[in-house]
Design an enzyme around this catalytic site. Structure first.
Site, PDB file in Angstrom:
ATOM      1  N   GLU A   1       1.956  -3.447   5.555  1.00 22.21           N
ATOM      2  CA  GLU A   1       0.644  -3.545   4.505  1.00 22.21           C
ATOM      3  C   GLU A   1       1.118  -4.379   3.419  1.00 22.21           C
ATOM      4  O   GLU A   1       1.059  -3.423   1.941  1.00 22.21           O
ATOM      5  CB  GLU A   1       0.926  -1.781   4.095  1.00 22.21           C
ATOM      6  CG  GLU A   1       2.490  -1.453   3.676  1.00 22.21           C
ATOM      7  CD  GLU A   1       3.407  -1.292   5.036  1.00 22.21           C
ATOM      8  OE1 GLU A   1       4.342   0.455   4.646  1.00 22.21           O
ATOM      9  OE2 GLU A   1       3.417  -1.414   6.709  1.00 22.21           O
TER      10      GLU A   1
ATOM     11  N   ASP B   1      -9.894 -14.155  -7.531  1.00 23.23           N
ATOM     12  CA  ASP B   1      -9.541 -16.156  -7.783  1.00 23.23           C
ATOM     13  C   ASP B   1      -7.950 -16.233  -7.642  1.00 23.23           C
ATOM     14  O   ASP B   1      -7.298 -16.519  -9.155  1.00 23.23           O
ATOM     15  CB  ASP B   1     -10.845 -16.072  -9.131  1.00 23.23           C
ATOM     16  CG  ASP B   1     -10.436 -18.139  -9.206  1.00 23.23           C
ATOM     17  OD1 ASP B   1      -9.368 -18.884  -8.531  1.00 23.23           O
ATOM     18  OD2 ASP B   1     -10.190 -18.990 -10.482  1.00 23.23           O
TER      19      ASP B   1
ATOM     20  N   LYS C   1      -0.991 -19.706 -10.598  1.00 26.08           N
ATOM     21  CA  LYS C   1      -1.117 -20.877 -12.167  1.00 26.08           C
ATOM     22  C   LYS C   1      -0.421 -20.057 -13.261  1.00 26.08           C
ATOM     23  O   LYS C   1      -1.345 -19.181 -13.669  1.00 26.08           O
ATOM     24  CB  LYS C   1      -1.370 -22.009 -12.002  1.00 26.08           C
ATOM     25  CG  LYS C   1      -0.934 -23.357 -11.367  1.00 26.08           C
ATOM     26  CD  LYS C   1      -2.069 -24.151 -11.634  1.00 26.08           C
ATOM     27  CE  LYS C   1      -1.459 -25.724 -10.612  1.00 26.08           C
ATOM     28  NZ  LYS C   1      -2.697 -26.577 -10.338  1.00 26.08           N
TER      29      LYS C   1
ATOM     30  N   ASN D   1      -1.521   5.861   8.452  1.00 29.96           N
ATOM     31  CA  ASN D   1      -2.047   6.101   9.834  1.00 29.96           C
ATOM     32  C   ASN D   1      -1.341   7.387  10.447  1.00 29.96           C
ATOM     33  O   ASN D   1      -2.253   7.447  10.928  1.00 29.96           O
ATOM     34  CB  ASN D   1      -0.690   5.140  10.128  1.00 29.96           C
ATOM     35  CG  ASN D   1      -1.227   3.599  10.247  1.00 29.96           C
ATOM     36  OD1 ASN D   1      -2.281   3.699  10.201  1.00 29.96           O
ATOM     37  ND2 ASN D   1      -0.266   2.448  10.128  1.00 29.96           N
TER      38      ASN D   1
ATOM     39  N   ILE E   1       0.933  -1.088  -0.385  1.00 29.37           N
ATOM     40  CA  ILE E   1       0.498   0.073   0.024  1.00 29.37           C
ATOM     41  C   ILE E   1       0.467   1.444   0.352  1.00 29.37           C
ATOM     42  O   ILE E   1       1.747   0.997   0.769  1.00 29.37           O
ATOM     43  CB  ILE E   1      -0.781  -0.254   1.382  1.00 29.37           C
ATOM     44  CG1 ILE E   1      -1.751  -1.210   1.503  1.00 29.37           C
ATOM     45  CG2 ILE E   1      -1.603   1.408   1.020  1.00 29.37           C
ATOM     46  CD1 ILE E   1      -2.418  -1.301   2.733  1.00 29.37           C
TER      47      ILE E   1
ATOM     48  N   HIS F   1      -4.566   5.340  13.607  1.00 28.07           N
ATOM     49  CA  HIS F   1      -4.269   3.434  13.191  1.00 28.07           C
ATOM     50  C   HIS F   1      -5.635   2.816  13.181  1.00 28.07           C
ATOM     51  O   HIS F   1      -4.788   1.514  12.210  1.00 28.07           O
ATOM     52  CB  HIS F   1      -3.429   2.734  14.185  1.00 28.07           C
ATOM     53  CG  HIS F   1      -1.314   3.812  14.250  1.00 28.07           C
ATOM     54  ND1 HIS F   1      -1.169   2.773  13.729  1.00 28.07           N
ATOM     55  CD2 HIS F   1      -0.801   4.679  15.488  1.00 28.07           C
ATOM     56  CE1 HIS F   1       0.443   4.012  13.990  1.00 28.07           C
ATOM     57  NE2 HIS F   1       0.439   4.634  14.954  1.00 28.07           N
TER      58      HIS F   1
END
Length: 337
Positions: free
Chosen positions: A258, A249, A265, A226, A219, A231
């Site tokens: 973070e 999926d 695959k 924060n 992130i 927080h």
């Protein structure tokens, strides 16, 4: 196990024992065992009081009292009617209920809820009554038909109680193990698999003849979130992103802080990793985060690497991490592969 559920089960047990004593007073009356008729009158009054005790939430008192009442009742029944009536079976079967009660007491954090000393009393009553009958014949002899049906009754009741509660304890133990395994392998805040879980999965991939892709994401400017909003807001952002990623999926975990890690695959029937990650990046970029009426946007940077069977996972992770670092250094909110 909740306190209300424990109360309900204790109440149900008292009612069942109350009904059993109504049955026993009829049997003993028909067989002419006067002392046991009188004792069952006491037992009926006792269980009416126990229902009140459960209502008042005196669970420890009621549990110990019920065990002692059953032990005393069965011991007197053995002494008065002999070993062939089968009452001694119940002295053994009650131990399962006693230890289930201790389990419940421990779960509810009730102090001094220890049933081993009480069960030792039950063992002494069982052995003591057997020794007593070897020196003093029972003063009452039940008809053979009554002994037959009483032995069947106590055998069926005891086995039913044992089977039910032992199976129940097995289910509880198995459920506890599964819950512990889940807690060990999943991040509490986001609900995603954690680093431990994914490390095991990566080891299993080495045994498969497949090609994979791996991506580490981060992130952007999370520390600023924060510092600016607190927080709790940072936790909200992590939880929200975790919910978004959990719906995808592909195997995704919280790698730490973070950082999130994806593994998938390389397969023609599966999404192409670059396009897949770009879609996630744009979804998060366009998502409207709102915390305590404050709206803001969040972006993420991704590093993508591919690997095949037998390749050193640590090198793949380092490659993906290096690409993530490149993305951070070159403007953030991008995918580097």
């Amino acid at each position: 196990m909740t306190f209300n559920r424990a109360k309900l089960m204790s109440f149900g047990m008292c009612v069942c024992f109350l009904l059993i004593h109504f049955l026993m007073i009829s049997i003993f009356y028909q067989c002419g065992v006067t002392p046991m008729v009188k004792f069952n009158i006491f037992s009926i009054c006792f269980y009416i009081f126990m229902i009140f005790a459960v209502y008042k939430e005196w669970l420890l008192f009621s549990t110990i009292s019920i065990y002692l009442e059953v032990g005393l009742h069965m011991t007197l029944a053995i002494i008065f009617t002999g070993w062939n009536s089968g009452f001694q079976i119940t002295l053994i079967g009650m131990n399962v209920l006693a230890f289930y009660a201790e389990y419940t007491g421990r779960r509810l954090k009730l102090k001094h809820f220890r049933m081993v000393p009480i069960c030792m009393i039950g063992m002494c009553l069982y052995l003591g009554s057997y020794i007593y009958l070897n020196h003093h014949p029972a003063p009452y002899e039940l008809p053979a038909r009554a002994e037959f049906w009483l032995s069947l009754l106590w055998g069926f009741t005891t086995f039913s109680i044992n089977i039910f509660f032992i199976q129940f304890l097995v289910i509880i133990a198995n459920s506890s193990e599964e819950e512990l395994a889940y807690q060990l392998s999943h991040d509490k805040l986001t609900g995603l698999p954690n680093r431990y879980y994914l490390s095991e999965q990566l080891e299993s991939f080495k045994k498969e003849q497949n090609n994979y892709w791996l991506s580490i994401s981060d992130i952007d400017d999370f520390k600023k979130i924060n510092d600016t909003y607190g927080h709790d807001c940072g936790d909200y952002v992590l939880k929200t992103i975790g919910d978004l990623l959990a719906a995808k999926d592909v195997l995704c975990c919280r790698w730490g802080g973070e950082e999130f890690l994806f593994v998938g695959k390389l397969d023609k029937d599966r999404p192409e990793p670059h396009a897949f990650l770009e879609e996630i990046r744009k979804e998060i970029q366009n998502y409207s985060f709102e915390y305590e009426d404050i709206k803001f946007n969040v972006t993420m940077t991704f590093g993508l690497s591919t690997f095949s069977n037998g390749e050193d996972i640590d090198n793949v992770l380092k490659d993906a991490d290096d690409k993530l670092y490149q993305g951070k250094q070159s403007g953030k909110n991008k995918l580097v592969n």
